[in-house]
Design a protein around this motif. Structure first.
Motif, PDB file in Angstrom:
ATOM      1  N   CYS A  57       0.836  -1.213   0.000  1.00  0.00           N
ATOM      2  CA  CYS A  57       0.000   0.000   0.000  1.00  0.00           C
ATOM      3  C   CYS A  57       0.866   1.256   0.000  1.00  0.00           C
ATOM      4  O   CYS A  57       0.963   1.960  -0.990  1.00  0.00           O
ATOM      5  CB  CYS A  57      -0.904   0.028   1.231  1.00  0.00           C
ATOM      6  N   LEU A  58       1.520   1.494   1.142  1.00  0.00           N
ATOM      7  CA  LEU A  58       2.398   2.657   1.256  1.00  0.00           C
ATOM      8  C   LEU A  58       3.586   2.544   0.319  1.00  0.00           C
ATOM      9  O   LEU A  58       4.035   3.542  -0.255  1.00  0.00           O
ATOM     10  CB  LEU A  58       2.884   2.815   2.692  1.00  0.00           C
ATOM     11  N   MET A  59       4.113   1.324   0.169  1.00  0.00           N
ATOM     12  CA  MET A  59       5.281   1.150  -0.680  1.00  0.00           C
ATOM     13  C   MET A  59       4.976   1.516  -2.132  1.00  0.00           C
ATOM     14  O   MET A  59       5.846   1.995  -2.844  1.00  0.00           O
ATOM     15  CB  MET A  59       5.799  -0.291  -0.610  1.00  0.00           C
ATOM     16  N   ASP A  60       3.749   1.289  -2.570  1.00  0.00           N
ATOM     17  CA  ASP A  60       3.436   1.544  -3.973  1.00  0.00           C
ATOM     18  C   ASP A  60       2.842   2.929  -4.205  1.00  0.00           C
ATOM     19  O   ASP A  60       2.478   3.274  -5.318  1.00  0.00           O
ATOM     20  CB  ASP A  60       2.468   0.489  -4.506  1.00  0.00           C
ATOM     21  N   THR A  61       2.755   3.711  -3.143  1.00  0.00           N
ATOM     22  CA  THR A  61       2.265   5.084  -3.278  1.00  0.00           C
ATOM     23  C   THR A  61       3.342   6.044  -2.762  1.00  0.00           C
ATOM     24  O   THR A  61       4.123   6.581  -3.523  1.00  0.00           O
ATOM     25  CB  THR A  61       0.936   5.264  -2.517  1.00  0.00           C
ATOM     26  N   MET A  62       3.410   6.179  -1.459  1.00  0.00           N
ATOM     27  CA  MET A  62       4.358   7.119  -0.864  1.00  0.00           C
ATOM     28  C   MET A  62       5.815   6.743  -1.151  1.00  0.00           C
ATOM     29  O   MET A  62       6.683   7.603  -1.305  1.00  0.00           O
ATOM     30  CB  MET A  62       4.122   7.194   0.649  1.00  0.00           C
ATOM     31  N   PHE A  63       6.082   5.438  -1.261  1.00  0.00           N
ATOM     32  CA  PHE A  63       7.454   4.980  -1.505  1.00  0.00           C
ATOM     33  C   PHE A  63       7.578   4.315  -2.877  1.00  0.00           C
ATOM     34  O   PHE A  63       8.307   3.338  -3.045  1.00  0.00           O
ATOM     35  CB  PHE A  63       7.891   3.998  -0.408  1.00  0.00           C
TER      36      PHE A  63
END
Length: 440
Positions: free
Chosen positions: A203-209
């Motif tokens: 989730c975060l890895m593919d958006t924010m990171f």
């Protein structure tokens, strides 16, 4: 907590808690030196793994009543699972903790504002990647429009708790929505193909990171991997599982299993220690479901961290160089304690020419991020972070390497709190390794 609620909680403990697992705890105390909350509390037994297990067992046996104090004690556990490798009896403490938290959460009369926040986050945000992308786009607008600069200039962030205000400073630059939505689902190897893998993008890895995800794919291509990225995958469910939302975690797990079953891959690669550990534990999450148990076990057997496959495929034997700097490594608790991956990141770092690697004292102790722990137990989290930053400074490191987004943000937060911005940086290991590849 009224008497009827206590009775219902106790009944659920008696029905759902694994009593054999509870009995496996011999109270030997081998877990105590490995437990951050026990040490940080000044050696309070109720803040230790065996103490918390004793409380769970007491509820099951009817010796003690479940109450708010016990719930708080369970919630103040970081869930780092450092006690598990230390336990000679092999007690699966993390599984007991999640079950106990889920029972309390099921019966807890949350106030309206909390119910709204939990429903928004757990039901309406993380399960939908498109909404995560939209939220990240709003963050990008805030960062690029001048609004971020304005809020800092007028001192608006001073209205928030110090840790949140500092966290706002260390958030990475958000990618544009078009970038997030226009990526292929398949990548060819840059060399002769050695393995076919599927990539869990998170989730975060593919958006924010997102840049770290792109770097992960590039490294996999360099070592001979063809990579499939199933577009129907979703959140791993770790935040749900850790926060007493077990049924929602099971729903997300089943969707991921279906998504990756469609891909004939040798391994499922992750680059976030927390996600990887929860994916690895799908076999336990669904073990009581006859329709899903075998499928979950097959899925879990394929989970492999990016550092593990890079070592297996010889990435550390490539010519790797960086400008002179002192590098230290902060273990992701779940990568180390659940996936048993801790030698590989160090081997990769030590293979980079031009740097000096300095092992941090207690690198395996939790930094205090622990999912959303640093948001809901901020004061306790900052105590763990302060200790961690003392160890960082003792290494004289100018680069702190991590393998998990929560740890990365926590270390960036620590750098800001210590006034080391500009002198020390925190970076995901994937990004550092890509920097070190000489043929980019």
């Amino acid at each position: 907590m009224d008497a009827l609620v206590k009775k219902r909680i106790q009944a659920d403990f008696q029905e759902r808690m694994n009593q054999d697992e509870l009995e496996n705890c011999m109270r030997c105390g081998f877990c105590l030196p490995s437990c951050p909350t026990y040490i940080q509390s000044g050696y309070d037994e109720t803040q230790s793994p065996r103490g918390r297990i004793a409380l769970m067992k007491g509820i099951v046996m009817g010796d003690i009543e479940p109450d708010g104090n016990i719930e708080q004690t369970l919630n103040e556990c970081l869930g780092c699972r450092a006690c598990e490798p230390a336990c000679p009896a092999g007690v699966n403490y993390g599984q007991l903790l999640e079950e106990a938290r889920d029972i309390f959460s099921k019966h807890k009369p949350y106030k309206l504002s909390t119910r709204i926040i939990r429903k928004t986050v757990f039901d309406n945000l993380f399960p939908y990647q498109g909404r995560m992308e939209n939220l990240t786009s709003l963050l990008g607008l805030y960062q690029k429009s001048g609004l971020q600069k304005l809020t800092r200039t007028i001192g608006f962030m001073k209205l928030f708790p110090e840790s949140l205000a500092t966290m706002e400073k260390v958030l990475p630059e958000a990618p544009r929505q078009k970038e997030m939505k226009t990526r292929p689902a398949y990548y060819k190897s840059l060399n002769s193909t050695i393995a076919t893998v599927a990539f869990f993008k998170g989730c975060l890895m593919d958006t924010m990171f997102m840049e770290t995800n792109k770097a992960t794919i590039e490294l996999l291509q360099k070592v001979g991997c063809e990579i499939a990225v199933p577009d129907t995958q979703n959140c791993c469910g770790a935040l749900h599982g850790h926060a007493g939302e077990k049924m929602k975690a099971k729903e997300l797990a089943k969707k991921n299993i279906i998504a990756f079953e469609k891909v004939q891959a040798d391994f499922i690669i992750t680059n976030a220690g927390g996600c990887g550990a929860f994916l690895h534990d799908y076999y336990h999450l669904l073990e009581d479901d006859p329709e899903w148990a075998e499928r979950a076990a097959s899925f879990a057997a394929k989970i492999k961290d990016i550092t593990a496959i890079l070592v297996e495929l010889g990435f550390h034997q490539l010519p790797l160089t960086l400008p002179a700097q002192v590098v230290t490594y902060q273990d992701s608790c779940h990568l180390r304690n659940v996936q048993k991956t801790f030698e590989q990141p160090r081997l990769l770092l030590k293979s980079i020419g031009g740097i000096e690697y300095a092992e941090m004292k207690n690198a395996d102790r939790c930094c205090g991020s622990a999912g959303i722990y640093n948001l809901v137990h901020t004061e306790l989290s900052m105590k763990h972070l302060d200790y961690k930053m003392e160890q960082v400074q003792d290494t004289a490191a100018t680069t702190i390497v991590t393998t998990n987004p929560g740890c990365l943000l926590q270390m960036k937060l620590g750098i800001e709190r210590e006034g080391l911005s500009g002198e020390v940086r925190a970076v995901h290991i994937v990004d550092l390794l890509l920097e070190a590849v000489s043929d980019r």
